[in-house]
Design an enzyme around this catalytic site. Structure first.
Site, PDB file in Angstrom:
ATOM      1  N   HIS A 152      -2.626   4.641   2.610  1.00  0.00           N
ATOM      2  CA  HIS A 152      -1.592   4.762   3.471  1.00  0.00           C
ATOM      3  C   HIS A 152      -1.184   5.720   3.597  1.00  0.00           C
ATOM      4  CE1 HIS A 152       1.619   2.084   5.280  1.00  0.00           C
ATOM      5  NE2 HIS A 152       2.341   3.381   5.222  1.00  0.00           N
ATOM      6  N   GLU A 153      -0.637   6.569   2.691  1.00  0.00           N
ATOM      7  CA  GLU A 153       0.332   7.902   2.734  1.00  0.00           C
ATOM      8  C   GLU A 153      -0.808   8.894   3.012  1.00  0.00           C
ATOM      9  OE1 GLU A 153       3.321   7.477   2.830  1.00  0.00           O
ATOM     10  OE2 GLU A 153       3.328   5.678   1.937  1.00  0.00           O
ATOM     11  N   HIS A 187      -1.067   8.850   7.066  1.00  0.00           N
ATOM     12  CA  HIS A 187       0.076   9.365   7.690  1.00  0.00           C
ATOM     13  C   HIS A 187      -0.326  10.790   7.966  1.00  0.00           C
ATOM     14  CE1 HIS A 187       2.930   6.290   8.315  1.00  0.00           C
ATOM     15  NE2 HIS A 187       2.931   6.022   7.073  1.00  0.00           N
ATOM     16  N   GLY A 231       5.868   4.665  -1.191  1.00  0.00           N
ATOM     17  CA  GLY A 231       5.511   6.001  -1.039  1.00  0.00           C
ATOM     18  C   GLY A 231       6.052   6.398   0.431  1.00  0.00           C
ATOM     19  N   CYS A 279       5.427  -0.568   6.342  1.00  0.00           N
ATOM     20  CA  CYS A 279       5.389   0.654   6.443  1.00  0.00           C
ATOM     21  C   CYS A 279       6.942   1.277   6.684  1.00  0.00           C
ATOM     22  CB  CYS A 279       4.804   1.318   7.748  1.00  0.00           C
ATOM     23  SG  CYS A 279       4.785   3.025   7.632  1.00  0.00           S
ATOM     24  N   LEU A 280       7.477   2.100   6.137  1.00  0.00           N
ATOM     25  CA  LEU A 280       8.915   2.595   6.155  1.00  0.00           C
ATOM     26  C   LEU A 280       9.065   2.928   7.759  1.00  0.00           C
ATOM     27  CD1 LEU A 280       9.740   4.371   2.718  1.00  0.00           C
ATOM     28  CD2 LEU A 280      10.404   2.126   3.411  1.00  0.00           C
ATOM     29  N   GLN A 326       7.184  11.174   7.977  1.00  0.00           N
ATOM     30  CA  GLN A 326       8.187   9.906   8.261  1.00  0.00           C
ATOM     31  C   GLN A 326       9.788  10.316   8.159  1.00  0.00           C
ATOM     32  OE1 GLN A 326       6.036   7.480   5.148  1.00  0.00           O
ATOM     33  NE2 GLN A 326       6.689   5.827   6.296  1.00  0.00           N
TER      34      GLN A 326
END
Length: 172
Positions: free
Chosen positions: A126-127, A130, A33, A84-85, A38
């Site tokens: 999670h997304e 953000h 995701g 996480c990216l 990000q």
């Protein structure tokens, strides 16, 4: 990363290009995701390609998401490693409800709804987090958060400063 993003109001070619770029970036970074902030964009949109509990891959785009989680006796927590990216290479255990529902619209402005179990439930939470200014490290105890950031800092030289937008990390 710690502020709520703006609602998507224009469903135009610019948004379509952003979504295509986000999908490409997510795949290049080998993520499941990716949220717009990000990649430096202040809009409530995320993309995902993630398996559910049945290992069925679900893909989607969600703008202006509304997250619903189970409550009361239906609420069961799943404790699993999460990454996480935005903190590449670092993982820590994070407890999240084992089921999640997200509604919103896609990049064309059409209504979408996703129900997630397993990793997909975690991804949807999670997304969405953000887009509302929460990173998963905010959801773990302080000791785990410190270890998470320490692990990320030890790996930081392997990732370019503009990760996940930039080039892939160096491999030994």
């Amino acid at each position: 990363m710690h502020h709520e993003l703006r609602d998507v109001t224009d469903f135009d070619d610019e948004l379509a290009t952003l979504v295509a770029d986000m999908v490409a970036t997510m795949y290049a970074a080998e993520g499941v995701g990716l949220a717009a902030n990000q990649v430096g964009v202040d809009l409530k949109v995320f993309v995902f390609d993630c398996p559910d509990d049945d290992q069925q891959r679900i893909t989607g785009v969600v703008c202006n998401p509304v997250l619903r989680l189970p409550d009361g006796t239906d609420r069961k927590l799943d404790v699993a490693d999460e990454g996480c990216l935005s903190l590449p290479g670092a993982f820590t255990e994070c407890a999240r409800p084992d089921r999640a529902w997200v509604t919103g619209v896609d990049h064309l402005g059409e209504p979408v709804a996703f129900e997630g179990t397993g990793l997909l439930a975690r991804c949807l939470q999670h997304e969405t987090d953000h887009l509302f200014g929460t990173v998963f490290g905010d959801r773990v105890p302080e000791k785990a958060r410190k270890k998470l950031h320490k692990a990320h800092n030890q790996l930081a030289d392997e990732y370019p400063e503009d990760w996940p937008v930039g080039e892939e990390p160096e491999q030994d």
